[in-house]
Scaffold this motif. Structure first.
Motif, mmCIF file in Angstrom:
data_model
loop_
_atom_site.group_PDB
_atom_site.id
_atom_site.type_symbol
_atom_site.label_atom_id
_atom_site.label_comp_id
_atom_site.label_asym_id
_atom_site.label_seq_id
_atom_site.Cartn_x
_atom_site.Cartn_y
_atom_site.Cartn_z
ATOM 1 N N GLN A 34 0.823 -1.205 0.000
ATOM 2 C CA GLN A 34 0.000 0.000 0.000
ATOM 3 C C GLN A 34 0.859 1.258 0.000
ATOM 4 O OE1 GLN A 34 -2.431 -0.622 3.471
ATOM 5 N NE2 GLN A 34 -3.360 -2.480 2.611
ATOM 6 N N ALA A 35 1.950 1.223 0.757
ATOM 7 C CA ALA A 35 2.843 2.388 0.783
ATOM 8 C C ALA A 35 3.495 2.609 -0.564
ATOM 9 C CB ALA A 35 3.900 2.196 1.869
ATOM 10 N N LEU A 36 3.912 1.522 -1.228
ATOM 11 C CA LEU A 36 4.504 1.657 -2.556
ATOM 12 C C LEU A 36 3.470 2.173 -3.554
ATOM 13 C CD1 LEU A 36 6.730 -1.552 -2.848
ATOM 14 C CD2 LEU A 36 7.435 0.767 -2.275
ATOM 15 N N ASP A 37 2.234 1.669 -3.469
ATOM 16 C CA ASP A 37 1.163 2.156 -4.344
ATOM 17 C C ASP A 37 0.959 3.659 -4.162
ATOM 18 O OD1 ASP A 37 0.664 -0.365 -5.359
ATOM 19 O OD2 ASP A 37 -1.043 -0.775 -4.030
ATOM 20 N N ALA A 38 0.887 4.092 -2.903
ATOM 21 C CA ALA A 38 0.648 5.514 -2.626
ATOM 22 C C ALA A 38 1.795 6.378 -3.134
ATOM 23 C CB ALA A 38 0.466 5.721 -1.123
ATOM 24 N N THR A 39 3.019 5.906 -2.946
ATOM 25 C CA THR A 39 4.177 6.680 -3.408
ATOM 26 C C THR A 39 4.210 6.742 -4.926
ATOM 27 O OG1 THR A 39 5.409 5.919 -1.457
ATOM 28 C CG2 THR A 39 6.674 6.905 -3.243
ATOM 29 N N GLU A 40 3.937 5.623 -5.573
ATOM 30 C CA GLU A 40 3.928 5.590 -7.035
ATOM 31 C C GLU A 40 2.867 6.544 -7.588
ATOM 32 O OE1 GLU A 40 4.245 2.190 -10.455
ATOM 33 O OE2 GLU A 40 2.838 1.810 -8.806
ATOM 34 N N ARG A 41 1.669 6.511 -7.017
ATOM 35 C CA ARG A 41 0.609 7.413 -7.476
ATOM 36 C C ARG A 41 1.005 8.868 -7.281
ATOM 37 N NH1 ARG A 41 -2.751 3.723 -4.763
ATOM 38 N NH2 ARG A 41 -2.914 5.165 -3.007
ATOM 39 N N ALA A 42 1.601 9.179 -6.134
ATOM 40 C CA ALA A 42 1.986 10.567 -5.862
ATOM 41 C C ALA A 42 3.043 11.048 -6.835
ATOM 42 C CB ALA A 42 2.498 10.684 -4.423
ATOM 43 N N LEU A 43 4.010 10.203 -7.174
ATOM 44 C CA LEU A 43 5.059 10.589 -8.127
ATOM 45 C C LEU A 43 4.481 10.784 -9.528
ATOM 46 C CD1 LEU A 43 7.910 8.217 -6.934
ATOM 47 C CD2 LEU A 43 7.902 10.713 -6.777
ATOM 48 N N ILE A 44 3.621 9.878 -9.943
ATOM 49 C CA ILE A 44 3.014 10.004 -11.279
ATOM 50 C C ILE A 44 2.129 11.245 -11.344
ATOM 51 C CG2 ILE A 44 1.376 8.937 -12.882
ATOM 52 C CD1 ILE A 44 2.498 6.210 -11.950
ATOM 53 N N ASP A 45 1.346 11.484 -10.305
ATOM 54 C CA ASP A 45 0.502 12.679 -10.270
ATOM 55 C C ASP A 45 1.338 13.955 -10.321
ATOM 56 O OD1 ASP A 45 -1.722 11.083 -10.112
ATOM 57 O OD2 ASP A 45 -2.040 11.361 -7.953
ATOM 58 N N ALA A 46 2.559 13.895 -9.788
ATOM 59 C CA ALA A 46 3.434 15.068 -9.780
ATOM 60 C C ALA A 46 4.199 15.236 -11.087
ATOM 61 C CB ALA A 46 4.426 14.976 -8.623
#
Length: 256
Positions: free
Chosen positions: A167-179
């Motif tokens: 879940q932490a990796l998913d959240a980090t990946e989404r945040a980086l892509i969104d940025a």
């Protein structure tokens, strides 16, 4: 704490056996963010701060100016501070809080930034990690690995112990892509380990830069050093430590 990407770079000036330096590659890597370069001169407990300053300030100032030269050559937004202290780790934490810097860099050897490891541990600081990583890496072509070390006996069915990392990796990946980080630049790794810290250190040694979140403070951490500090101390590459969020407003303290 502001989520503006800002960086505090700390370097020891009193360790004469070592010759601290900032490579042009490291200065270029940090060029996208405002940098406060802090030169730390550790003073023995039995020596007064003022006495050490009077004796060593000119020498320390020269060393600090030399460290700042690569940043100035890149045209970076840089501020320098010289601090004499009995406790460098405590001083750096205080300065980072006082001037509201989002991340602290522990300098290390760097020739190029091709591979970056982002250590994600239980969702610590995900928005701040994404902010810092995006600011530093958006204009590079570096490959980015999102990394989590799970307990050795955890498996995919263990939601509490393995799933938290996913879940932490998913959240980090989404945040980086969104940025704005391109998805094809991202990969992820979960390793099972009896000693997650040692495993992370071994993995990070194969990368150019490590980005890691600051731990929540613990009693053990105060005695033995927090996990991120112990990891950074055992690596020779640059380590970016992203500070944990805090609601404490900064003050105007300016250690000298």
């Amino acid at each position: 704490m502001s989520f503006e990407p800002t960086m505090l770079v700390a370097s020891r000036l009193d360790e004469r056996d070592e010759h601290p330096s900032i490579s042009m590659a490291l200065a270029d890597f940090l060029a996208p963010v405002p940098v406060t370069l802090v030169g730390l001169y550790q003073v023995p407990d039995q020596t007064a701060i003022e006495q050490a300053r009077e004796q060593f300030e000119a020498e320390a100032r020269g060393r600090l100016d030399a460290l700042a030269d690569p940043f100035r050559a890149t045209g970076a937004d840089i501020e320098t501070r010289l601090t004499f202290t009995h406790d460098p780790a405590e001083t750096i934490a205080k300065i980072a809080a006082d001037i509201d810097r989002l991340a602290v860099l522990r300098p290390g050897a760097l020739d190029a930034v091709d591979r970056v490891l982002i250590a994600v541990r239980g969702g610590i600081n995900v928005p701040a990690i994404a902010t810092v990583a995006t600011a530093l890496l958006a204009d590079t072509s570096a490959a980015i690995t999102l990394y989590h070390a799970a307990p050795a006996d955890a498996d995919e069915r263990d939601e509490d112990r393995y799933g938290t990392g996913e879940q932490a990796l998913d959240a980090t990946e989404r945040a980086l892509i969104d940025a704005g980080i391109a998805p094809q630049r991202l990969s992820r790794t979960i390793e099972r380990a009896d000693d997650p810290d040692a495993t992370l250190i071994g993995t990070a040694a194969n990368y150019d830069v490590l980005i890691i979140g600051e731990d929540q403070p613990t009693i053990a951490g105060r005695i033995f050093g927090e996990t991120h500090e112990r990891i950074a101390e055992q690596l020779t590459l640059p380590v970016v430590i992203v500070r944990r969020p805090t609601d404490k407003p900064p003050d105007d303290t300016n250690p000298q």
